[in-house]
Motif scaffolding. Sequence first.
Motif, PDB file in Angstrom:
ATOM      1  N   ASN A  72       0.834  -1.211   0.000  1.00 31.26           N
ATOM      2  CA  ASN A  72       0.000   0.000   0.000  1.00 31.26           C
ATOM      3  C   ASN A  72       0.865   1.256   0.000  1.00 31.26           C
ATOM      4  O   ASN A  72       0.586   2.222  -0.724  1.00 31.26           O
ATOM      5  N   GLY A  73       1.895   1.262   0.839  1.00 29.47           N
ATOM      6  CA  GLY A  73       2.789   2.414   0.913  1.00 29.47           C
ATOM      7  C   GLY A  73       3.532   2.650  -0.386  1.00 29.47           C
ATOM      8  O   GLY A  73       3.721   3.791  -0.813  1.00 29.47           O
ATOM      9  N   ILE A  74       3.945   1.568  -1.034  1.00 32.83           N
ATOM     10  CA  ILE A  74       4.631   1.696  -2.316  1.00 32.83           C
ATOM     11  C   ILE A  74       3.688   2.295  -3.362  1.00 32.83           C
ATOM     12  O   ILE A  74       4.067   3.189  -4.118  1.00 32.83           O
ATOM     13  N   ILE A  75       2.450   1.819  -3.381  1.00 28.45           N
ATOM     14  CA  ILE A  75       1.472   2.347  -4.334  1.00 28.45           C
ATOM     15  C   ILE A  75       1.207   3.826  -4.050  1.00 28.45           C
ATOM     16  O   ILE A  75       1.165   4.645  -4.969  1.00 28.45           O
ATOM     17  N   LEU A  76       1.039   4.170  -2.776  1.00 27.96           N
ATOM     18  CA  LEU A  76       0.775   5.560  -2.411  1.00 27.96           C
ATOM     19  C   LEU A  76       1.938   6.457  -2.815  1.00 27.96           C
ATOM     20  O   LEU A  76       1.742   7.503  -3.436  1.00 27.96           O
TER      21      LEU A  76
END
Length: 119
Positions: free
Chosen positions: A46-50
């Motif tokens: 999720n953090g990578i996508i964000l």
Amino acid sequence: MAMRTRRFTLKAYTAAFATLLIGAVISIRLGDWSWFSRSGSLVVVNGIILTSHQIIEHMHALTRNHQHGMQVRHDWASEEKHNLINGDNEKRWRIEKYGLYMLIIGTLVWGFGDLVNTL
């Protein structure tokens, strides 16, 4: 643009929180905290996508500025950078910072989440 980014960020944080919550519930029910640890890996995703979403938006903005004949300054260390960062860009950078925090938290949960039951 800012509203769309804000909604995207809210969705990412909601998904990350739900993922951790589901991982904790499964771990409590099964008595196996490795499931909570595994949920941390999904928070990292999720953090990578964000964070990637924000990087892609910055690249599009730079491309648009370049196409419109605006000069892009590459000396980010100079005091000129303050002129480049307006209120909207500052919000984007802040969201990227929160994406980085999500990456850190997810990585810690991923690496050490199975140790929660020892506390």
